[in-house]
Design an enzyme around this catalytic site. Structure first.
Site, PDB file in Angstrom:
ATOM      1  N   HIS A   8     -25.506   3.223  24.471  1.00 30.74           N
ATOM      2  CA  HIS A   8     -24.113   2.822  24.169  1.00 30.74           C
ATOM      3  C   HIS A   8     -23.835   1.512  24.916  1.00 30.74           C
ATOM      4  O   HIS A   8     -24.493   0.511  24.665  1.00 30.74           O
ATOM      5  CB  HIS A   8     -23.210   3.987  24.601  1.00 30.74           C
ATOM      6  CG  HIS A   8     -21.788   3.919  24.142  1.00 30.74           C
ATOM      7  ND1 HIS A   8     -21.305   3.013  23.240  1.00 30.74           N
ATOM      8  CD2 HIS A   8     -20.710   4.709  24.477  1.00 30.74           C
ATOM      9  CE1 HIS A   8     -20.004   3.230  23.041  1.00 30.74           C
ATOM     10  NE2 HIS A   8     -19.614   4.252  23.787  1.00 30.74           N
TER      11      HIS A   8
ATOM     12  N   HIS B 279     -27.481   0.398  14.721  1.00 27.11           N
ATOM     13  CA  HIS B 279     -26.150   0.944  14.959  1.00 27.11           C
ATOM     14  C   HIS B 279     -25.964   2.202  14.119  1.00 27.11           C
ATOM     15  O   HIS B 279     -26.477   2.275  13.010  1.00 27.11           O
ATOM     16  CB  HIS B 279     -25.066  -0.090  14.598  1.00 27.11           C
ATOM     17  CG  HIS B 279     -23.762   0.230  15.222  1.00 27.11           C
ATOM     18  ND1 HIS B 279     -22.857   1.069  14.627  1.00 27.11           N
ATOM     19  CD2 HIS B 279     -23.241  -0.123  16.426  1.00 27.11           C
ATOM     20  CE1 HIS B 279     -21.817   1.209  15.436  1.00 27.11           C
ATOM     21  NE2 HIS B 279     -22.031   0.496  16.530  1.00 27.11           N
TER      22      HIS B 279
ATOM     23  N   ASP C 282     -24.231  -6.233  21.202  1.00 26.79           N
ATOM     24  CA  ASP C 282     -24.758  -6.325  22.558  1.00 26.79           C
ATOM     25  C   ASP C 282     -25.955  -7.245  22.678  1.00 26.79           C
ATOM     26  O   ASP C 282     -26.323  -7.654  23.774  1.00 26.79           O
ATOM     27  CB  ASP C 282     -25.123  -4.929  23.075  1.00 26.79           C
ATOM     28  CG  ASP C 282     -23.869  -4.135  23.340  1.00 26.79           C
ATOM     29  OD1 ASP C 282     -22.861  -4.760  23.691  1.00 26.79           O
ATOM     30  OD2 ASP C 282     -23.890  -2.914  23.187  1.00 26.79           O
TER      31      ASP C 282
END
Ligand code: CMC
Length: 394
Positions: free
Chosen positions: A229, A270, A328
């Site tokens: 995460h 994802h 990210d």
């Protein structure tokens, strides 16, 4: 007794109604209160987005000014909070400090912990949005042994964050470059909410028992820490550094594809986006702007990032599994270029997501009927059996 659906990882379970954030994973669409993330990233700022997520509408000029003034009113943390920091080792991971210090806020604000009182909820939301950036910067200053910097309420939240991170008491009128402020602000905006992800679901679950908001948000921070995460941005940059040189990329790509190797390309894939992550597109643009400004295009880490992106986007394994670079992947590159150490990356994610967590928590607490979150299980253990005295056990 009773029937329930077995759904490990909650891949097909809707657990709440929400009016805050909409994601269409197939289209690669992300909307905050109906507004596309790309438009907000280009035209808005973190304070305005915080107002939008909390209240449902963009603010008028007057509402905006009033909201910013309220946020600025709460940026300081209690002086006694310093003692918490002093109790930690200097080399503690800043997320370990964040979880504790944010949880400890509930020990300071007994006056506003009635979760059924909307005014109490509003003030707790403001306190969290305002104080978490201060706490986040304090985590960093503590780790490097620098004095804490008090918030400067004449600055925007993003500028002030960089100020509390990097300015020194001897430097009057210290100001970060506006391009870096914009990049920081965009990181905050893009991470502000993402519907029912693991940490937000954790906040809702904790909040569903009636736990106070500071405790609920601390549980969200704990969940965010994991590398699958929020910890992915830190893990991603560490991976890019470990790869070190573009010539080593094929070896890592091979490992990522090997079923018997647990290694994954961090910053790829994802649960919901199976087309592309719209946040990643905006972040990519920002990454280029920042590297241009700082003259870091030849930075080996960034070279590896660009080449890895290219290879993975063309590799049939990643194409078939619809694994694209996620937010990210680029945010780590930007934060690194700004000079933020890797162990602060997830802290910055937590700072941004606090806005989403409090908005989601507040929405849930405002519902007329609330149910405690309580998943069921598929029991695979022993059948009922009789207790055996220790003297007779084998
Ligand atoms: N590298 C290599 N293979 C991957 C990757 C990856 N990064 N991600 C998924 N796969 C493979 C996986 O092995 C599986 O293959 P198979 O179907 O043959 O078993 C398939 O793709 C589907 O993966 P999954 O784990 O079932 O998918 P998920 O929806 O449970 O996981 C994820 C989503 C984000 C946890 C995962 O893609 C991952 O671990 N990515 C790396 C960590 C990361 O970047 N996380 C940040 C997510 S964005 C920010 C946030 O939400 O916090």
């Amino acid at each position: 007794a009773g029937y329930f659906t077995y759904d490990p990882g909650y891949v097909s379970t809707g657990a709440c109604e929400s009016k805050i954030t909409y994601i269409d994973g197939a289209k690669g669409q992300l909307l905050y209160r109906g507004y596309p993330i790309e438009q907000l990233a280009d035209n808005s700022n973190f304070e305005e987005v915080a107002y939008l997520l909390l209240n449902g509408e963009l603010p008028s000029k007057e509402q905006y000014d009033e909201f910013v003034a309220k946020i600025n009113n709460h940026t300081m943390v209690h002086e006694q909070m310093m003692s918490f920091f002093n109790g930690f080792r200097r080399d503690a991971h800043p997320m370990a400090i964040m979880v504790s210090v944010v949880g400890a806020l509930s020990a300071f604000y007994h006056d506003s912990l009635d979760i059924n009182n909307p005014q109490h909820r509003d003030i707790s939301a403001l306190r969290l949005i305002s104080k978490v950036p201060t706490i986040a910067a304090m985590c960093y200053r503590y780790s490097v042994g620098h004095p804490f910097v008090y918030p400067n309420n004449d600055m925007s939240l993003a500028e002030n964050f960089l100020n509390m991170m990097f300015s020194m008491p001897s430097e009057d009128n210290w100001k970060p470059d506006p391009v870096l402020v914009k990049a920081m602000d965009r990181i905050f905006v893009l991470h502000a909410d993402h519907e029912q992800n693991a940490s937000t679901s954790t906040v809702r679950l904790a909040g569903s028992s009636g736990a106070n908001p500071f405790a609920a948000i601390a549980s969200g921070i704990a969940c965010l820490w994991g590398p699958a995460h929020g910890g992915a941005n830190e893990a991603c940059l560490n991976m890019l550094r470990e790869i070190g040189d573009v010539k080593n990329i094929p070896e890592y790509v091979k490992r990522a594809k090997d079923k018997n190797d647990p290694f994954r390309l961090m910053g790829f894939g994802h649960r919901v986006y199976k087309n592309f992550d719209p946040r990643a597109k905006v972040m990519r643009e920002s990454a280029h702007e920042v590297l241009e400004l700082l003259g870091k295009h030849d930075d080996p880490t960034f070279k590896v990032a660009l080449e890895l992106e290219k290879i993975a986007l063309e590799d049939p394994y990643f194409v078939e599994k619809k694994l694209y670079p996620n937010v990210d992947f680029y945010s780590g590159v930007i934060l690194d270029a700004i000079g933020i150490p890797t162990n602060m990356f997830t802290v910055i994610f937590a700072l941004s997501r606090t806005v989403g967590w409090v908005s989601q928590w507040n929405e849930m607490m405002g519902e007329s009927s609330r149910k405690i979150g309580r998943p069921r299980q598929l029991y695979t253990g022993e059948k009922a059996r009789d207790y055996v005295d220790i003297s007779s056990r084998k």
